[in-house]
Enzyme design. Structure first.
Site, short mmCIF file in Angstrom:
data_model
loop_
_atom_site.label_atom_id
_atom_site.label_comp_id
_atom_site.label_asym_id
_atom_site.label_seq_id
_atom_site.Cartn_x
_atom_site.Cartn_y
_atom_site.Cartn_z
N ASN A 1 4.03 23.27 -128.56
CA ASN A 1 5.23 22.78 -129.23
C ASN A 1 6.24 22.32 -128.17
OD1 ASN A 1 7.59 22.41 -130.65
ND2 ASN A 1 7.47 24.32 -131.79
N HIS B 1 5.96 16.82 -136.69
CA HIS B 1 6.34 17.73 -135.60
C HIS B 1 5.16 18.67 -135.34
CE1 HIS B 1 8.37 20.51 -133.13
NE2 HIS B 1 8.40 21.48 -134.03
N CYS C 1 13.80 21.01 -133.19
CA CYS C 1 12.55 20.32 -133.55
C CYS C 1 12.78 19.07 -134.38
CB CYS C 1 11.63 21.28 -134.30
SG CYS C 1 11.28 22.75 -133.33
O1 UT7 Z 1 9.07 24.30 -134.08
C1 UT7 Z 1 9.44 25.16 -135.12
C2 UT7 Z 1 9.42 26.50 -134.63
N1 UT7 Z 1 8.36 27.40 -134.82
C3 UT7 Z 1 7.47 27.45 -135.81
O2 UT7 Z 1 7.37 26.60 -136.65
C4 UT7 Z 1 6.60 28.65 -135.83
C5 UT7 Z 1 6.25 29.08 -137.22
N2 UT7 Z 1 5.47 30.30 -137.24
C6 UT7 Z 1 4.23 30.38 -136.74
O3 UT7 Z 1 3.69 29.39 -136.27
C7 UT7 Z 1 3.48 31.68 -136.86
O4 UT7 Z 1 4.23 32.59 -137.65
C8 UT7 Z 1 3.16 32.32 -135.48
C9 UT7 Z 1 2.10 31.52 -134.77
C10 UT7 Z 1 4.42 32.37 -134.64
C11 UT7 Z 1 2.64 33.74 -135.66
O5 UT7 Z 1 1.51 33.73 -136.52
P1 UT7 Z 1 1.40 34.83 -137.68
O6 UT7 Z 1 0.11 34.60 -138.34
O7 UT7 Z 1 2.65 34.73 -138.51
O8 UT7 Z 1 1.33 36.17 -136.83
P2 UT7 Z 1 2.30 37.44 -136.84
O9 UT7 Z 1 3.60 37.10 -136.20
O10 UT7 Z 1 2.33 38.05 -138.19
O11 UT7 Z 1 1.51 38.41 -135.90
C12 UT7 Z 1 0.24 38.92 -136.27
C13 UT7 Z 1 -0.21 39.88 -135.21
C14 UT7 Z 1 0.83 40.95 -134.86
O12 UT7 Z 1 0.13 42.16 -134.62
P3 UT7 Z 1 0.04 43.30 -135.75
O13 UT7 Z 1 1.48 43.65 -136.03
O14 UT7 Z 1 -0.64 42.65 -136.90
O15 UT7 Z 1 -0.73 44.37 -135.07
C15 UT7 Z 1 1.44 40.44 -133.59
O16 UT7 Z 1 1.95 41.49 -132.79
O17 UT7 Z 1 -0.46 39.16 -133.98
C16 UT7 Z 1 0.26 39.80 -132.91
N3 UT7 Z 1 0.65 38.75 -131.97
C17 UT7 Z 1 -0.15 38.35 -130.96
N4 UT7 Z 1 -1.37 38.72 -130.59
C18 UT7 Z 1 -1.91 38.08 -129.54
C19 UT7 Z 1 1.80 38.05 -131.94
N5 UT7 Z 1 1.75 37.16 -130.92
C20 UT7 Z 1 0.57 37.32 -130.31
C21 UT7 Z 1 -0.06 36.71 -129.22
N6 UT7 Z 1 -1.30 37.11 -128.88
N7 UT7 Z 1 0.52 35.71 -128.52
#
Ligand code: UT7
Length: 342
Positions: free
Chosen positions: A299, A269, A118
């Site tokens: 992204n 980014h 990135c």
């Molecule tokens: O380019 C640089 C690289 N990447 C980044 O900068 C990404 C940085 N991180 C993020 O943007 C966020 O952490 C994410 C968007 C990836 C995830 O958001 P979050 O608020 O941290 O969610 P989480 O991973 O804690 O997941 C929350 C819930 C989970 O369910 P439970 O365990 O609470 O029941 C996940 O299983 O959301 C669930 N979940 C989804 N639900 C629906 C994870 N992915 C999905 C999905 N659709 N695609």
């Protein structure tokens, strides 16, 4: 060759290309257990582009490159180096810059790939700036391009990563210039590059690779364990992204003798709208000074900043003479920032 102290580098042209196929969040709902509501709330993404199966990363880069060279008012023969930033190359080796060089018909000039994910575009901009200011090169083509869709786990178990990424390419031409009026003339003012490899495995693609206790770079075991799909600890990445982007952005701006208020446009980014909103909130940046594209492209890793630059120009939000500040964070961890007068 001696260094000419009055020599600077400027972004003389910008171009971008995204494949025509739009994949909305609703399209992804049909492939995996996700929802438009979850994706929009957590990331700000509404849709992204995916290539057809016969299209490669350098195909996208080729279109973006032609647009950038035309925007610079140059002929392709004026280009004397190609830098390609990507984590999704056409093939493991040689690098994409070689394949793109052949597509452009520019045999003989330097061709360099960089793998800073990135942060790749700002790393590339910094390298181009240094080569230009050394006097060794005059017009460097810098491309950031990705085809993520072919590398994602598009099955239900891939939802945590696969909804985030899209395909696209952006390119700039970085050209030698002499700055007469630093308040008006385009030039790259500062770039700052960082990395912390202790976090390499928080966002990575393990296979194929030689880092396994295995005689082969790719084995059935790696396949079965999904090692060929990107793996990410999203929460850790998020927290570090906000901290590091704020740090490096303030450093680049203030060490160049500007205040944050002096900046006309911020090109961040595009990993998550919430990351950019948080950076804006912490640094008290007015929302109208931040140009985001994540809602329509997701992204696109090394492509996000030149894609944003190109769209900002087309939208009339970025004009010649404006002061731009940019910051990125991603796998490595790597992070970087830059300030330039466009
Ligand atoms: O380019 C640089 C690289 N990447 C980044 O900068 C990404 C940085 N991180 C993020 O943007 C966020 O952490 C994410 C968007 C990836 C995830 O958001 P979050 O608020 O941290 O969610 P989480 O991973 O804690 O997941 C929350 C819930 C989970 O369910 P439970 O365990 O609470 O029941 C996940 O299983 O959301 C669930 N979940 C989804 N639900 C629906 C994870 N992915 C999905 C999905 N659709 N695609």
């Amino acid at each position: 060759m001696g260094v000419n102290p009055s020599l600077s580098a400027r972004i003389s042209g910008v171009g971008a290309f995204v494949p025509p196929k739009v994949m909305t969040n609703h399209d992804l709902e049909k492939l995996m257990d996700t929802s438009d509501e979850w994706i929009v709330q957590r990331t700000g993404i509404k849709e992204r582009r995916w290539v057809e199966q016969n299209v490669s990363t350098t195909d996208l880069g080729f279109e973006a490159a032609k647009a950038a060279i035309a925007d610079a008012g140059l002929k392709k023969e004026d280009i004397d180096m190609i830098i390609f930033a990507t984590l999704s190359p056409d093939h493991d080796f040689p690098g994409n810059a070689c394949f793109l060089q052949d597509k452009l018909g520019l045999a003989g000039i330097a061709a360099l790939d960089i793998r800073q994910q990135c942060s790749g575009f700002i790393y590339g901009l910094s390298i181009a700036d240094k080569f230009i200011c050394s006097g060794s090169h005059k017009n460097i083509l810098l491309v950031g391009g990705e085809v993520h869709s072919k590398g994602l786990d598009r099955s239900p178990k891939g939802r945590a990563v696969s909804v985030l990424f899209g395909d696209g390419a952006g390119a700039v031409v970085v050209s030698a210039t002499e700055v007469k009026d630093p308040k008006k003339d385009g030039h790259i003012i500062a770039t700052n590059l960082h990395a912390d490899g202790a976090y390499a495995k928080e966002l990575w693609l393990p296979a194929p690779g030689t880092g396994f206790d295995d005689p082969d770079r790719m084995s059935m075991k790696m396949f079965e364990e999904d090692m060929h799909y990107p793996q990410m600890n999203g929460k850790t990445v998020f927290v570090h992204a906000v901290k590091r982007m704020c740090e490096t952005l303030v450093h680049s701006v203030t060490s160049s003798g500007f205040s944050m208020q002096d900046v006309d446009l911020f090109l961040f980014h595009q990993a998550n709208m919430r990351i950019n909103d948080k950076v804006g909130e912490v640094l008290e940046i007015p929302a109208e000074k931040v140009f985001n594209t994540i809602q329509k492209y997701g992204n696109t890793t090394a492509a996000t900043i030149p894609l944003g630059m190109s769209d900002a120009v087309k939208a009339g939000k970025l004009k010649r003479g404006m002061l731009v500040a940019s910051a990125a964070f991603g796998s490595g961890f790597t992070w970087a920032s830059g300030v330039w007068r466009y």
